[in-house]
Design a protein around this motif. Structure first.
Motif, PDB file in Angstrom:
ATOM      1  N   ASN A 340       0.602  31.141  10.841  1.00 36.83           N
ATOM      2  CA  ASN A 340       0.302  29.724  10.581  1.00 36.83           C
ATOM      3  C   ASN A 340      -0.636  29.137  11.625  1.00 36.83           C
ATOM      4  O   ASN A 340      -1.455  28.268  11.323  1.00 36.83           O
ATOM      5  CB  ASN A 340       1.601  28.907  10.568  1.00 36.83           C
ATOM      6  CG  ASN A 340       2.507  29.275   9.414  1.00 36.83           C
ATOM      7  OD1 ASN A 340       2.083  29.905   8.455  1.00 36.83           O
ATOM      8  ND2 ASN A 340       3.762  28.890   9.508  1.00 36.83           N
ATOM      9  N   ASN A 346      -4.453  31.151   8.671  1.00 35.94           N
ATOM     10  CA  ASN A 346      -3.945  29.857   8.220  1.00 35.94           C
ATOM     11  C   ASN A 346      -4.603  29.413   6.920  1.00 35.94           C
ATOM     12  O   ASN A 346      -3.978  28.733   6.091  1.00 35.94           O
ATOM     13  CB  ASN A 346      -4.157  28.808   9.317  1.00 35.94           C
ATOM     14  CG  ASN A 346      -3.723  27.421   8.886  1.00 35.94           C
ATOM     15  OD1 ASN A 346      -4.501  26.640   8.345  1.00 35.94           O
ATOM     16  ND2 ASN A 346      -2.454  27.121   9.114  1.00 35.94           N
ATOM     17  N   HIS A 350      -2.262  27.765   4.133  1.00 31.87           N
ATOM     18  CA  HIS A 350      -2.207  26.333   4.393  1.00 31.87           C
ATOM     19  C   HIS A 350      -1.851  25.553   3.134  1.00 31.87           C
ATOM     20  O   HIS A 350      -2.408  25.762   2.065  1.00 31.87           O
ATOM     21  CB  HIS A 350      -3.556  25.845   4.931  1.00 31.87           C
ATOM     22  CG  HIS A 350      -3.537  24.406   5.335  1.00 31.87           C
ATOM     23  ND1 HIS A 350      -3.002  23.966   6.523  1.00 31.87           N
ATOM     24  CD2 HIS A 350      -3.963  23.289   4.691  1.00 31.87           C
ATOM     25  CE1 HIS A 350      -3.101  22.650   6.603  1.00 31.87           C
ATOM     26  NE2 HIS A 350      -3.692  22.213   5.499  1.00 31.87           N
ATOM     27  N   VAL A 355       4.537  27.855   3.854  1.00 31.97           N
ATOM     28  CA  VAL A 355       4.852  27.062   5.039  1.00 31.97           C
ATOM     29  C   VAL A 355       6.289  26.559   4.978  1.00 31.97           C
ATOM     30  O   VAL A 355       7.006  26.528   5.978  1.00 31.97           O
ATOM     31  CB  VAL A 355       3.864  25.887   5.180  1.00 31.97           C
ATOM     32  CG1 VAL A 355       4.202  25.035   6.388  1.00 31.97           C
ATOM     33  CG2 VAL A 355       2.436  26.407   5.275  1.00 31.97           C
TER      34      VAL A 355
END
Length: 534
Positions: A340, A346, A350, A355
């Motif tokens: 992350n 990422n 994202h 997440v």
């Protein structure tokens, strides 16, 4: 105990909201009584990530300082109570706004979403209340230090003080954006809000918040677990050094949550990515220390092979099993954190449900399970009850049920996140896209995992109420505090030099944030002039 009552209540309410979320996301359930999905999502995040954790941490740290430094003075105790009641008023204000659907803005409350002003004031009061409580704790720590010049402070009290200082420093960001941006905006005093600034100030606080949750779990891992095992902790100095590094590198890293946002120079994003990776060092120090303790314990029990010590661990003691299962979850959780925080990787995950899966195996497993393990001894220690065989067995059942549900749910989230499934969205919002058909099975798996987690929450609530109300014991349950192998060696002079600690922390923050925040005010950034309320 006043704090623990709130922990149990928040767990029940937030857990129910979490179950309903997973059922809605599966597409097999519709919310009754006009309850909104984002209303539910806000309740789940605020009540578990902010309310439950803050009450537990303040209560646990008060108990830890009282245990290791001695009784609080009337003034220190009064500050604890004032902080408690200010937090409670703030919690009730924010909860009322969520319940009336006046604050369905999620726990991150990003602008241009706007809540009722009482929601923002309530959040501010929770923070202010925690400050008041933290000041009382720091006064107790300072009083011990003054009364014992030249001596190293008790390890638990040092750890609690590091966490309090970090919390006070990092919450300045969120308090600033709430009081000077969101409150005037929600009252209509200003027409626009600087979105870039509000998000930057939030994440100045937002990532340190994770360590505010995590460091009390580390307190249990370093100091309590070795005593539960009946052995010594690995190193007092190593533990203090790791907490010092967490203080330095937990705050100036928030921009790694904003890697895809415009208006922040790539250099400063890259710098904060590097600072984020620095946090890996104290995490690895902690892992090394803990597994050294486990192996030492196993060898004393007769283990001779490479991994035989693993079998010798006390698998029938819930005070050990609950935190240990959490530690195992933290291994993939840490790997996910590296992904992350990486500029390139990422981009893949994202704003996907990956997440959310990561969040649950870093906070929802290591932190929460360790809190549960801590409450297993802390509640009977405070109430004079005992941990019966039946309650210990219930604690073991809680650990494995939680692990099973979390394993299913978080795995499904990680897998479907890699294919682009968005976070924060319901099944119906996928708009019938063809790719959404591939996500159906994973959404159902999330619901199955969420159901097992809800069963575990029911077990936890029953367990902790039983620990409060069971028969009195002639032998009060102990508050386990381990001696370290280097207990009688002096601490490194810089580790307990608070002037040094605060100066380095402030310097790193200034380096990481001065230019990015200045650019928000001085350069033509999309969104910096603000958005009107929709």
């Amino acid at each position: 105990m006043a704090h623990m009552y709130w922990v149990i209540f928040a767990l029940a309410i937030g857990g129910t909201a979490g179950l309903l979320q997973t059922l809605v996301r599966s597409g097999q359930f519709e919310l009754p009584f006009g309850i909104g999905y984002y209303q539910l999502l806000t309740l789940h995040g605020v009540i578990l990530a902010l309310v439950m954790t803050t009450y537990f941490i303040m209560g646990y740290q008060i108990a830890s300082l009282s245990k290791t430094c001695g009784a609080f003075t009337d003034t220190e105790r009064k500050l604890g109570w004032i902080g408690y009641f200010v937090m409670t008023v703030g919690t009730l204000m924010a909860a009322a706004m969520i319940a009336t659907n006046e604050a369905s803005v999620l726990y991150t409350f990003y602008a241009p979403l706007q809540a009722h002003v009482l929601f923002y004031i309530g959040l501010a009061l929770v923070i202010v209340g925690s400050w008041i409580s933290a000041v009382g704790q720091l006064m107790r720590y300072a009083r011990w230090k003054k009364a014992h010049p030249g001596e190293k402070t008790p390890l638990l009290s040092y750890m609690a003080s590091i966490n309090n200082v970090m919390w006070i420093v990092c919450t300045i960001g969120v308090a600033t954006t709430v009081l000077f941006q969101f409150v005037p905006w929600s009252l209509g005093f200003t027409e626009r809000i600087n979105v870039s600034l509000s998000r930057t100030l939030f994440w100045y606080f937002g990532h340190a918040l994770v360590y505010f949750w995590l460091l009390p779990a580390y307190m249990t891992w370093y100091v309590v677990i070795p005593k539960v095992l009946g052995t010594k902790g690995f190193s007092d100095n190593l533990a203090r050094m790791s907490f010092m590094l967490f203080l330095f590198f937990s705050i100036p890293v928030g921009l790694h949550h904003q890697l895809v946002e415009p208006g922040i120079d790539a250099f400063w994003k890259g710098l904060q990515v590097v600072l984020t990776f620095m946090v890996i060092i104290p995490s690895l120090m902690t892992a090394f220390s803990l597994f050294a303790v486990f192996e030492t314990y196993g060898r004393k029990k007769g283990a001779s092979g490479l991994l035989d010590w693993f079998k010798k661990l006390p698998w029938k003691d819930a005070r050990f099993v609950l935190p240990f299962v959490g530690m195992l979850f933290f291994i993939p959780g840490g790997i996910g954190g590296v992904i992350n925080a990486s500029g390139q990787m990422n981009q893949v995950v994202h704003n996907t449900i990956w997440v959310v899966g990561h969040f649950h195996i870093t906070v929802g497993a290591p932190v929460v399970l360790t809190y549960f393990g801590t409450m297993m001894f802390l509640i009977p220690h405070c109430t004079g009850r005992s941990i019966t065989k039946e309650l210990n067995r219930m604690g073991l059942f809680l650990a494995y049920t939680w692990a099973f549900g979390m394993g299913i749910m978080s795995t499904a989230m990680h897998i479907v996140g890699l294919s682009g499934a968005p976070r924060r969205s319901t099944f119906s919002e996928y708009g019938g896209a063809a790719v959404a058909e591939d996500w159906i099975a994973y959404q159902l798996l999330q619901a199955v995992g969420g159901t097992f987690l809800f069963i575990a929450i029911i077990i936890a609530v029953i367990l902790f109420i039983s620990l409060m109300t069971g028969p009195k014991s002639d032998m009060r349950e102990s508050f386990p505090v381990a001696e370290m192998l280097d207990e009688y060696q002096p601490a490194h002079r810089l580790v307990e030099n608070w002037r040094f600690l605060i100066v380095v922390t402030a310097l790193l923050i200034l380096i990481a944030y001065t230019v990015p925040i200045t650019q928000i005010f001085t350069e033509n950034i999309p969104g910096a002039k603000g958005f009107r309320m929709w």
